[in-house]
Structure formats: C-alpha cells, structure tokens
Write an enzyme that holds these catalytic residues in place. Structure first.
Site, PDB file in Angstrom:
ATOM      1  N   LYS A 147    -136.296 -87.391  -3.166  1.00 17.70           N
ATOM      2  CA  LYS A 147    -134.924 -87.486  -3.647  1.00 17.70           C
ATOM      3  C   LYS A 147    -134.069 -86.544  -2.813  1.00 17.70           C
ATOM      4  O   LYS A 147    -134.636 -85.657  -2.185  1.00 17.70           O
ATOM      5  CB  LYS A 147    -134.812 -87.153  -5.140  1.00 17.70           C
ATOM      6  CG  LYS A 147    -135.661 -86.019  -5.636  1.00 17.70           C
ATOM      7  CD  LYS A 147    -135.255 -84.620  -5.601  1.00 17.70           C
ATOM      8  CE  LYS A 147    -133.917 -84.058  -5.597  1.00 17.70           C
ATOM      9  NZ  LYS A 147    -133.920 -82.619  -5.281  1.00 17.70           N
ATOM     10  N   HIS A 177    -139.932 -85.181  -8.912  1.00 16.26           N
ATOM     11  CA  HIS A 177    -141.110 -84.468  -9.429  1.00 16.26           C
ATOM     12  C   HIS A 177    -140.950 -84.006 -10.872  1.00 16.26           C
ATOM     13  O   HIS A 177    -141.924 -83.693 -11.536  1.00 16.26           O
ATOM     14  CB  HIS A 177    -141.522 -83.313  -8.504  1.00 16.26           C
ATOM     15  CG  HIS A 177    -140.666 -82.098  -8.581  1.00 16.26           C
ATOM     16  ND1 HIS A 177    -139.465 -81.988  -7.951  1.00 16.26           N
ATOM     17  CD2 HIS A 177    -140.850 -80.911  -9.210  1.00 16.26           C
ATOM     18  CE1 HIS A 177    -138.948 -80.798  -8.187  1.00 16.26           C
ATOM     19  NE2 HIS A 177    -139.761 -80.117  -8.951  1.00 16.26           N
ATOM     20  N   LYS A 181    -143.829 -83.728 -14.476  1.00 19.19           N
ATOM     21  CA  LYS A 181    -144.115 -82.473 -15.190  1.00 19.19           C
ATOM     22  C   LYS A 181    -144.799 -82.805 -16.515  1.00 19.19           C
ATOM     23  O   LYS A 181    -144.347 -83.689 -17.256  1.00 19.19           O
ATOM     24  CB  LYS A 181    -142.813 -81.701 -15.463  1.00 19.19           C
ATOM     25  CG  LYS A 181    -142.255 -80.986 -14.229  1.00 19.19           C
ATOM     26  CD  LYS A 181    -140.955 -80.271 -14.579  1.00 19.19           C
ATOM     27  CE  LYS A 181    -140.270 -79.713 -13.343  1.00 19.19           C
ATOM     28  NZ  LYS A 181    -140.660 -78.363 -12.992  1.00 19.19           N
ATOM     29  N   GLU A 215    -131.037 -72.044 -12.675  1.00 21.82           N
ATOM     30  CA  GLU A 215    -132.031 -71.439 -11.788  1.00 21.82           C
ATOM     31  C   GLU A 215    -131.556 -70.045 -11.383  1.00 21.82           C
ATOM     32  O   GLU A 215    -130.362 -69.840 -11.149  1.00 21.82           O
ATOM     33  CB  GLU A 215    -132.220 -72.285 -10.530  1.00 21.82           C
ATOM     34  CG  GLU A 215    -132.818 -73.642 -10.805  1.00 21.82           C
ATOM     35  CD  GLU A 215    -133.139 -74.387  -9.519  1.00 21.82           C
ATOM     36  OE1 GLU A 215    -134.300 -74.381  -9.104  1.00 21.82           O
ATOM     37  OE2 GLU A 215    -132.210 -74.963  -8.927  1.00 21.82           O
ATOM     38  N   ASP A 234    -128.468 -82.840  -5.692  1.00 24.83           N
ATOM     39  CA  ASP A 234    -129.803 -82.228  -5.644  1.00 24.83           C
ATOM     40  C   ASP A 234    -130.479 -82.237  -7.019  1.00 24.83           C
ATOM     41  O   ASP A 234    -131.689 -82.429  -7.114  1.00 24.83           O
ATOM     42  CB  ASP A 234    -129.664 -80.783  -5.131  1.00 24.83           C
ATOM     43  CG  ASP A 234    -131.004 -80.090  -4.941  1.00 24.83           C
ATOM     44  OD1 ASP A 234    -131.968 -80.766  -4.541  1.00 24.83           O
ATOM     45  OD2 ASP A 234    -131.087 -78.861  -5.187  1.00 24.83           O
ATOM     46  N   HIS A 239    -132.892 -85.144 -11.058  1.00 26.47           N
ATOM     47  CA  HIS A 239    -133.787 -84.607 -12.100  1.00 26.47           C
ATOM     48  C   HIS A 239    -133.198 -84.691 -13.517  1.00 26.47           C
ATOM     49  O   HIS A 239    -133.865 -85.131 -14.443  1.00 26.47           O
ATOM     50  CB  HIS A 239    -134.093 -83.135 -11.815  1.00 26.47           C
ATOM     51  CG  HIS A 239    -134.763 -82.894 -10.498  1.00 26.47           C
ATOM     52  ND1 HIS A 239    -135.724 -83.713  -9.990  1.00 26.47           N
ATOM     53  CD2 HIS A 239    -134.626 -81.888  -9.579  1.00 26.47           C
ATOM     54  CE1 HIS A 239    -136.155 -83.240  -8.835  1.00 26.47           C
ATOM     55  NE2 HIS A 239    -135.492 -82.133  -8.554  1.00 26.47           N
ATOM     56  N   LYS A 325    -127.448 -72.682  -9.188  1.00 25.59           N
ATOM     57  CA  LYS A 325    -128.231 -71.652  -8.491  1.00 25.59           C
ATOM     58  C   LYS A 325    -127.659 -70.276  -8.812  1.00 25.59           C
ATOM     59  O   LYS A 325    -126.478 -70.141  -9.148  1.00 25.59           O
ATOM     60  CB  LYS A 325    -128.151 -71.866  -6.979  1.00 25.59           C
ATOM     61  CG  LYS A 325    -128.598 -73.227  -6.503  1.00 25.59           C
ATOM     62  CD  LYS A 325    -130.093 -73.351  -6.501  1.00 25.59           C
ATOM     63  CE  LYS A 325    -130.550 -74.670  -5.904  1.00 25.59           C
ATOM     64  NZ  LYS A 325    -131.860 -75.079  -6.376  1.00 25.59           N
TER      65      LYS A 325
HETATM   66  C1  BG6 Z   1    -135.906 -79.491  -6.131  1.00 27.98           C
HETATM   67  C2  BG6 Z   1    -134.532 -79.057  -5.700  1.00 27.98           C
HETATM   68  O1  BG6 Z   1    -135.976 -80.893  -6.163  1.00 27.98           O
HETATM   69  O2  BG6 Z   1    -136.182 -78.964  -7.415  1.00 27.98           O
HETATM   70  C3  BG6 Z   1    -134.431 -77.548  -5.707  1.00 27.98           C
HETATM   71  O3  BG6 Z   1    -134.260 -79.549  -4.387  1.00 27.98           O
HETATM   72  C4  BG6 Z   1    -134.843 -76.996  -7.061  1.00 27.98           C
HETATM   73  O4  BG6 Z   1    -133.094 -77.138  -5.379  1.00 27.98           O
HETATM   74  C5  BG6 Z   1    -136.205 -77.555  -7.470  1.00 27.98           C
HETATM   75  O5  BG6 Z   1    -134.908 -75.574  -6.976  1.00 27.98           O
HETATM   76  C6  BG6 Z   1    -136.636 -77.120  -8.865  1.00 27.98           C
HETATM   77  O6  BG6 Z   1    -137.961 -77.544  -9.053  1.00 27.98           O
HETATM   78  P1  BG6 Z   1    -139.071 -76.730  -9.864  1.00 27.98           P
HETATM   79  O7  BG6 Z   1    -140.351 -77.283  -9.368  1.00 27.98           O
HETATM   80  O8  BG6 Z   1    -138.838 -75.286  -9.617  1.00 27.98           O
HETATM   81  O9  BG6 Z   1    -138.884 -77.108 -11.274  1.00 27.98           O
END
Ligand code: BG6
Length: 474
Positions: A147, A177, A181, A215, A234, A239, A325
């Site tokens: 993605k 991803h 999870k 984050e 992003d 997500h 972020k």
């Molecule tokens: C990614 C993003 O797909 O997911 C990142 O590009 C982000 O910016 C990350 O930090 C968060 O994933 P995780 O595995 O920390 O939950």
C-alpha cells in the site's frame, strides 16, 4: 497447512520494509515451520543497489538480529541463509533476475510457484509489474503489492489496469498489514463467534466509534516516501479504513475470501464521501526541518476526520479516525462508545475521576492486543456511589501462546497458500479513493501542532460533543 514449494522474489530487498519486517518475518515463518518444504528467496533491487549473494545474506542476518522475534543462529539460520540469493532487475535489464529465478527453480526441482513481493515505492509498482509481464516471469506466479495502491481514484484505476494486464485478480494480493494483525482478525471472532455483542453492535446502542492510531515515532528518515504520501494516504485510506471495514461489516456467510471481501466492500460502498469540513490536517512542529523535507511543505503528518457509514446498521453513528506521527504515545485502538441509559437514577458523582460516559468497549489491536469493557459499578460501601470498573481480556491470560504471527508474516503465508480473504480487492480500493476525492481535491490547510501532543486543538471541535478517548483516561 504448509504452502507448495516456492520461489519468492523480494523487490525492494535493500529497503526499510524488507529490513524491518519482511526478512525477519520470513525467517520467523521458517522457524515456525510454515515456509514450504523447499523454497528460495531472491532479493532484488535496481542495478545501482546491486548486492552480491553474501552481502544480501549478511544484511538479512543483521536485519533479523535487530528486528526479528527469532534470532539468526544455529542450524535454522544456516538453512534459511542458504536459500537466499540476489538478482538485480531494471525494467530494461532484467537479465540477472531471470537468471536468479531459473537457478532457484532448478535448485528446488519440480514446478515451484513464483511469488513476487513488491516492497518498492508506489511509483515503481507499474514498471516492475510491466517488467514481470514482458519477461514472462509473471507466468503462473502471484504478486503481493504494498500500500498505498495508487494515490487517487484515477491512479488506482490505472494501476489496477496495469496489474490486471499481467496477473489475474486471483493472483493479486494487495497487502495491508493491519488486516493480518492477530487482534484485528479477532474482531471477527469477537463479533461473529459470540452472541454477546452482536445484538448491540449497531446504531440503536452505539453513539460513536473511534479508530485511533497515534504514533510516537516521526518519519524515521523516510522523507522521500512521506513527502509525496502524507498521513492520509499512508495510514487513513489504507489501514484505518480497512480496520473500519472489519468493525462495521455485516456477518459474512462464511469466512471464505469472497464473502469476507464482499462484506467489506459493501461497507466502503456505504461510506459517505469525506466532507472536508470534518477533516483536520496537521503537521508536527519541526517536520519542515527534517532532512529531505521541503521547508514549506504542506504534507500532513496528522489527520483526524469524521466519517459515516450510511446503512441500516450505522446511519447517524459518526466514526472518528485519527492518526499522526510524533504524537504523545503509540496506540492502536478501536473504541465503541455506547449510548447512555434512558434514566439517570444514580446520584451524580462530581469527582473528576468518575467519567459518567464510561460505557465503552475498547479493542487494542497493537500486538499482542487486548480487549476491555469500561463500565460503571457500585463502589462498595453504604451509599450508592458509582465508580469506573473494567473487565479485560489479555491473550496471555487465556492462551499459552500469547504471540502468533505478525501481520506481514500471516499475510505472506496466506499469499503462498492462495488465500485472499485478508487482502484488499480492486473494487474496495477504488471506492475508498472515490470517497476521498473531495479531500484530495481541496485539502484544508495544515495546522501545526507541538511534537508529543495529541494533534491540533481543533480536533476537539471535530469530535464535540464527544471527547477523544484514550484508554489511559486521557
Ligand atoms: C506502515 C506505514 O504501513 O505502517 C508507517 O507506512 C507506519 O508510516 C506503520 O508507521 C505502522 O505499522 P505497525 O506495524 O507499527 O503497526
């Protein structure tokens, strides 16, 4: 179930994602006995980033040592390492990759499957897929595409066209991803394996839903990617919207890929186009001084927005989404806030510590995740004083094996097994870009906010009369 023999080609093998997640994840799968009986993993990158096989193995070892759950030692590592090789591929010079694939197939023998994982910047998806088609490497193979899939509706349609010209939809695995999870999948179990919650999982009982992924990390040197992408593309359109799909979907008839993806697509169909009046775009103070960032950058590092799923189950229930972020804490949380009872018969307790809205189901989906219900209970004593109480599920309390596979691991395994249930589909992705058009066409100005905060102050107006909720009581 162990997949058939495979040659896996990892494009972007020298990149950040390969180092942090994919190589450690593949080794973890090997350790868990979940890779095929015979496999080879070929790292690939453009000629300018060429590596010798030994250099790639060393990089993989360093990556696994730093980020892996399983450490790169002993016979397990030696076996894995011996399956690694490297083959460069430029669209005009695919020779070394073709040779590496042929060599790997010969070493395995029989007719192993090919799986191409495109961990490359979105702008490169089209040319890599084109090269796979032109060289006929794609024949009989499957492809995993990272993605964000496209950057708006038109580019997503173009990309779908390019990919469909080379791969059949049944061989395309658009990866997000978060859908791999453990505790996101558990939302399906929680909702559809129990009779407890589903009857109240609707507009009659829920006042609003929050999906929150703040984050603490910044852009971690990824200015090249992030400047052209921003938090909306992003995180949100990918997500957070995908998690929303799980929270809001109707029960599928079975857990097979088609019904599961149909139900998620129906949620996206029912989502209203984003109203820019209900969007806050933010940027953390200092972002413009990060190496590689335009000093006048308007790229957002923070988004909060309100969206609605306009269907029988959810009409009128706002969904509030937030991600950014350099915020105060890392969290990955869905919270469902239930309506208040019709009659307030309990004396109002004015202590600041008592939140009379504590009527919430909280799903923390950051590995390993937990679920809690927050409710009001009678405080022991002679008077009817209420206090907040909690019931919590933690994996480690209920299961001996508290850690399963990480998101990427689960999904790479599913791609090898040919199971598309947890992957996104072209119609769903295009619909999400379609509802995002108003925001992409006329994005509100970015508002600066302090690092380590929860975002710009205006997010409080966005959610009013409700409040942003974090499980620590914030
Ligand atoms: C990614 C993003 O797909 O997911 C990142 O590009 C982000 O910016 C990350 O930090 C968060 O994933 P995780 O595995 O920390 O939950």
């Amino acid at each position: 179930q162990v997949p058939d023999d495979h040659v896996i080609v990892l494009f972007g093998a020298t990149g950040d994602l390969a180092r942090r997640k994919l190589l450690p994840g593949l080794f973890h799968l090997a350790n868990a006995g979940l890779l095929p009986r015979k496999y080879r993993i070929i790292g690939s990158a453009p000629t300018k980033s060429a590596l010798r096989d030994e250099e790639f193995r060393q990089r993989a070892k360093d990556a696994v040592a730093e980020f892996g759950m399983a450490k790169p030692v002993g016979e397990a590592w030696r076996a894995f390492e011996s399956a690694l090789s490297f083959g460069t591929a430029d669209p005009e010079q695919p020779g070394p990759l073709i040779a590496a694939v042929k060599a790997a197939e010969k070493a395995i023998g029989g007719s192993p499957r090919r799986l191409f994982h495109l961990a490359v910047p979105p702008a490169a998806f089209g040319s890599v897929v084109g090269m796979l088609g032109a060289t006929r490497l794609a024949e009989g193979g499957s492809v995993i595409i990272e993605k964000p899939f496209g950057s708006d509706l038109a580019s997503a349609r173009d990309l779908n066209g390019t990919v469909h010209a080379v791969f059949d939809e049944s061989r395309i695995f658009r990866i997000d991803h978060f859908l791999g999870k453990e505790s996101v999948d558990n939302i399906l179990a929680l909702r559809f394996a129990n009779g407890l919650l589903e009857p109240i999982w609707n507009r009659d009982h829920i006042s609003h839903v929050q999906i929150d992924v703040p984050e603490a990390i910044g852009i971690e040197g990824r200015a090249g990617f992030f400047e052209g992408t921003g938090t909306f593309r992003d995180m949100i359109v990918t997500h957070l919207f995908q998690v929303l799909g799980f929270v809001a979907m109707e029960p599928p008839t079975t857990l097979a890929a088609k019904p599961l993806r149909d139900e998620r697509s129906k949620v996206f169909e029912a989502m209203k186009p984003i109203d820019v009046a209900h969007v806050v775009r933010g940027q953390y103070d200092g972002y413009r001084s990060e190496p590689g960032v335009d000093p006048h950058s308007q790229t957002e590092t923070f988004v909060a927005l309100r969206t609605e799923v306009d269907n029988w189950r959810w009409a009128g229930v706002p969904f509030f989404l937030r991600s950014g972020k350099s915020l105060a804490q890392r969290r990955q949380v869905v919270s469902l806030h239930f309506k208040e009872t019709p009659l307030r018969m309990f004396p109002v307790d004015t202590r600041a510590s008592v939140d009379h809205r504590a009527n919430t189901l909280v799903i923390d989906f950051d590995d390993p995740g937990w679920i809690a219900t927050r409710f009001l209970a009678k405080e022991p004593g002679p008077t009817m004083r209420l206090a907040e109480a909690e019931m919590t599920f933690r994996y480690a309390d209920s299961f001996q094996k508290a850690h399963g596979l990480e998101g990427y691991e689960r999904l790479i395994l599913d791609a090898m097994l040919g199971n598309q249930a947890l992957f996104t589909r072209s119609d769903g992705i295009e619909r999400l870009w379609e509802i995002s058009e108003p925001l992409l066409k006329a994005p509100p100005e970015v508002e600066l906010h302090a690092r380590g905060s929860w975002g710009p102050e205006s997010i409080n107006d966005l959610i009013a009369p409700h409040h942003w909720y974090l499980p620590d009581g914030h």
